[in-house]
Design an enzyme around this catalytic site. Structure first.
Site, PDB file in Angstrom:
ATOM      1  N   THR A 186      17.677 -48.838  33.240  1.00  0.00           N
ATOM      2  CA  THR A 186      18.845 -49.619  33.627  1.00  0.00           C
ATOM      3  C   THR A 186      20.082 -48.734  33.623  1.00  0.00           C
ATOM      4  O   THR A 186      20.233 -47.874  32.750  1.00  0.00           O
ATOM      5  CB  THR A 186      19.073 -50.823  32.690  1.00  0.00           C
ATOM      6  OG1 THR A 186      20.307 -51.447  33.057  1.00  0.00           O
ATOM      7  CG2 THR A 186      19.142 -50.438  31.215  1.00  0.00           C
ATOM      8  N   GLU A 331      16.681 -55.536  30.071  1.00  0.00           N
ATOM      9  CA  GLU A 331      16.286 -55.507  28.661  1.00  0.00           C
ATOM     10  C   GLU A 331      15.546 -56.772  28.228  1.00  0.00           C
ATOM     11  O   GLU A 331      15.013 -56.841  27.136  1.00  0.00           O
ATOM     12  CB  GLU A 331      17.534 -55.330  27.771  1.00  0.00           C
ATOM     13  CG  GLU A 331      18.128 -53.929  27.786  1.00  0.00           C
ATOM     14  CD  GLU A 331      19.179 -53.722  28.868  1.00  0.00           C
ATOM     15  OE1 GLU A 331      19.166 -54.480  29.858  1.00  0.00           O
ATOM     16  OE2 GLU A 331      20.004 -52.813  28.718  1.00  0.00           O
TER      17      GLU A 331
HETATM   18  P1  AMP Z   1      20.266 -56.001  35.132  1.00  0.00           P
HETATM   19  O1  AMP Z   1      19.800 -55.407  33.867  1.00  0.00           O
HETATM   20  O2  AMP Z   1      20.544 -54.985  36.194  1.00  0.00           O
HETATM   21  O3  AMP Z   1      19.344 -57.083  35.592  1.00  0.00           O
HETATM   22  O4  AMP Z   1      21.676 -56.680  34.865  1.00  0.00           O
HETATM   23  C1  AMP Z   1      21.851 -57.663  33.896  1.00  0.00           C
HETATM   24  C2  AMP Z   1      23.283 -58.145  33.914  1.00  0.00           C
HETATM   25  O5  AMP Z   1      23.586 -58.719  35.189  1.00  0.00           O
HETATM   26  C3  AMP Z   1      23.610 -59.225  32.920  1.00  0.00           C
HETATM   27  O6  AMP Z   1      23.856 -58.716  31.628  1.00  0.00           O
HETATM   28  C4  AMP Z   1      24.834 -59.863  33.555  1.00  0.00           C
HETATM   29  O7  AMP Z   1      26.006 -59.090  33.299  1.00  0.00           O
HETATM   30  C5  AMP Z   1      24.529 -59.778  35.041  1.00  0.00           C
HETATM   31  N1  AMP Z   1      23.898 -61.029  35.510  1.00  0.00           N
HETATM   32  C6  AMP Z   1      22.589 -61.256  35.717  1.00  0.00           C
HETATM   33  N2  AMP Z   1      22.390 -62.516  36.156  1.00  0.00           N
HETATM   34  C7  AMP Z   1      23.606 -63.104  36.220  1.00  0.00           C
HETATM   35  C8  AMP Z   1      24.087 -64.421  36.589  1.00  0.00           C
HETATM   36  N3  AMP Z   1      23.283 -65.378  37.013  1.00  0.00           N
HETATM   37  N4  AMP Z   1      25.406 -64.633  36.496  1.00  0.00           N
HETATM   38  C9  AMP Z   1      26.267 -63.680  36.083  1.00  0.00           C
HETATM   39  N5  AMP Z   1      25.886 -62.439  35.736  1.00  0.00           N
HETATM   40  C10 AMP Z   1      24.577 -62.154  35.802  1.00  0.00           C
END
Ligand code: AMP
Length: 553
Positions: A186, A331
């Site tokens: 990530t 994560e």
């Molecule tokens: P990733 O590890 O790339 O999947 O990113 C995770 C992060 O994306 C989370 O900690 C949030 O900051 C953001 N995120 C994921 N889903 C949402 C959602 N439905 N609404 C707002 N932020 C989101």
């Protein structure tokens, strides 16, 4: 006293065995990089995954070896999902949208032994091949007829040759269910990308939980098209879920524009799809412009970034497609919360239900969450008080792969371990979580992370810059884009264009800030840290209404 039930390990290979035996003729349809549509069944996929496991064994791959992929959503990638993890090696899905330096860093950090790639990524492979120190061979995911002739890469192998030369007789080994199965880096943290190492057990428990009716509600009657890439947390687990429930799978390959997606959704009568808001915006614009509608799609899963109320209404009111808003993280494998209604919401007036649906949702089984204040004490679930969101569970990261730093976990007053998400949220009395802000210093553009610190460091290296801060500014198409706030050195003469040109060649082009705002000073906290929340408050809408913000500036 132990129970007297059979001991069957929770292993990823059991999913494809089940899909073959009980849903053997269910189809997997893929738009290929070669341009055509490929169609086969779970039975075929299982046979070729076994051939791939034999091929990897012949190549000398041992349990726990890391095998990289740079690939779109497609059937060959699915075969690697099962062939690699099933034989006991670790599937390492690499995000091809990263800058080549980061791809090389990740492949070296993971010590990948082989890297499989779709032909689209040949230029990237050429750029990094010489720097990937542990990779014994690169394998083009194509047949002999499409093999590149002038690749200039030592040890280039052909995927279909490996399959053809290998027997389909293979017995999946009985592994320790805690053994690592999959690795995904990530960039949603500060510093270098960090590896999240899933186990067979954590992946299987996640698959069970995510398929439940109050989660993604998947069944053998579903036709699932994951637009979310298989290099983003295993396409949110859908390739595993489809095998568990026997759903037909449709893979879009590299064609993620609205027109191509729409054609595939209709041709294959897709009922459920999943992706980030940016992708859905492209699809909605296409159907709006052409006056088309969806004949089969009943539900769409939206996550990775917040689904706006406008998108929610458009899907549901204009097109009759129910939106399932989800929140998760690499994560977390990744599902954290899913926004499905409780019994008491069903009778609510539509407007009130929309307000609930706009929230990120309630915890999936296996995930516990809480919000805490600056003192680490839990805050009330009143839907109004916001705090740092912490999670724990059997599919939540304990530590990063080969991490050199401190544990990412926090210990609370009761001695319990929690993973701090970097998101700031409220939780209401029904347990629905809503993200209100983000404390981590990263920008999410179209579902992909951009590191603000990297962008600040480059700006600071410019001789005319005295101070620089980069924030996530709201953007109509990409959700967020980087905006650079800069204090020039005294008497220095620096234009926006000069500063943006300074980024050329130093980062992936799409990381370049959208704009630069020059200010006299940047607000600092007591410890000298830039107060990003103040900057976000002041300039967060800059890219939406530049003229107004310019006046404020
Ligand atoms: P990733 O590890 O790339 O999947 O990113 C995770 C992060 O994306 C989370 O900690 C949030 O900051 C953001 N995120 C994921 N889903 C949402 C959602 N439905 N609404 C707002 N932020 C989101």
């Amino acid at each position: 006293m132990n129970g007297l039930m059979m001991q069957k390990k929770l292993l990823i290979s059991s999913l494809i065995v089940h899909a073959d035996r009980h849903h053997g003729d269910t189809q997997i349809v893929s738009r290929r990089v070669e341009g055509d549509i490929h169609r086969y069944t779970f039975r075929d996929c299982h046979r070729r995954a076994r051939q791939m496991a034999n091929a990897l064994t012949s190549l000398g791959v041992k349990p726990s070896d890391r095998i990289g992929t740079l690939a779109w959503n497609g059937y060959r990638h699915l075969e690697l999902y099962y062939g690699v993890s099933g034989m006991g090696a670790i599937l390492h899905t690499i995000n091809p949208r990263l800058h080549e330096d980061q791809v090389a860093y990740i492949a070296n950090h993971a010590e990948d032994q082989y890297v499989f790639f779709d032909l689209t990524f040949l230029p990237l492979i050429k750029a990094v091949a010489g720097r990937c120190n542990t990779v014994k061979a690169f394998i083009a995911m194509t047949d002999q007829a499409h093999m590149p002739t002038d690749a200039g890469i030592d040890n280039l192998l052909c995927y279909e040759d490996l399959i053809e030369q290998s027997s389909s007789v293979y017995a999946w080994p009985v592994l320790d269910e805690d053994a690592a199965s999959t690795l995904c880096y990530t960039s949603g943290t500060t510093g270098n990308p960090k590896g999240v190492l899933y186990s067979h057990r954590s992946s299987m428990l996640h698959t069970y939980a995510a398929a439940l009716p109050d989660a993604l509600n998947c069944s053998a009657r579903e036709v699932i098209l994951p637009v979310v890439p298989m290099f983003h947390v295993n396409a949110w687990g859908l390739p595993y879920i489809a095998c568990m429930v026997g759903a037909k799978l449709v893979f879009p390959g590299p064609a993620l524009d609205g027109k191509s997606l729409y054609e595939l959704l209709e041709a294959e009568q897709v009922t459920l799809s999943a992706g980030v808001p940016t992708v859905w915006q492209g699809l909605l614009s296409h159907v709006e412009e052409t006056g088309q509608s969806f004949s089969s799609m009943r539900r769409t899963i939206i996550g990775g970034a917040a689904c706006t109320p406008a998108m929610l209404r458009k899907f549901q009111e204009t097109y009759g497609v129910a939106v399932l808003h989800v929140w998760g993280m690499t994560e977390l494998s990744p599902m954290g919360t899913i926004c499905t209604m409780k019994a008491r919401h069903v009778e609510m007036p539509q407007e009130k239900r929309y307000a609930v649906q706009s929230k990120q949702g309630r915890a999936v089984y296996g995930v516990d969450m809480k919000i805490v204040g600056a003192d680490g004490m839990e805050l009330p679930w009143d839907g109004a008080t916001s705090g740092d969101l912490l999670v724990r569970g059997h599919s939540v990261v304990r530590d990063y792969f080969r991490s050199e730093g401190d544990s990412p976990l926090q210990i609370d007053h009761e001695g319990q371990e929690w993973f701090p998400t970097g998101d700031v949220a409220t939780i209401d009395a029904d347990g629905f979580m809503q993200i209100t802000d983000r404390s981590k210093d990263v920008i999410k553009s179209g579902g992909e992370w951009i590191g603000s610190i990297d962008l600040e460091n480059i700006a600071m290296a410019h001789p005319a810059v005295s101070q620089a801060a980069c924030i996530a500014a709201k953007h109509a198409k990409w959700d967020e884009r980087p905006l650079l706030i800069v204090v020039r050195k005294q008497q220095a003469d620096l234009t926006r264009e000069e500063l943006l040109a300074f980024y050329e060649g130093k980062i992936a082009k799409w990381w370049t800030p959208d704009d630069v705002v020059f200010v006299d000073e940047i607000p600092l906290g007591a410890t000298g840290k830039i107060l990003k929340n103040q900057l976000r408050e002041r300039f967060g809408d800059f890219l939406m209404q530049p003229a107004e913000c310019q006046r404020v500036a």
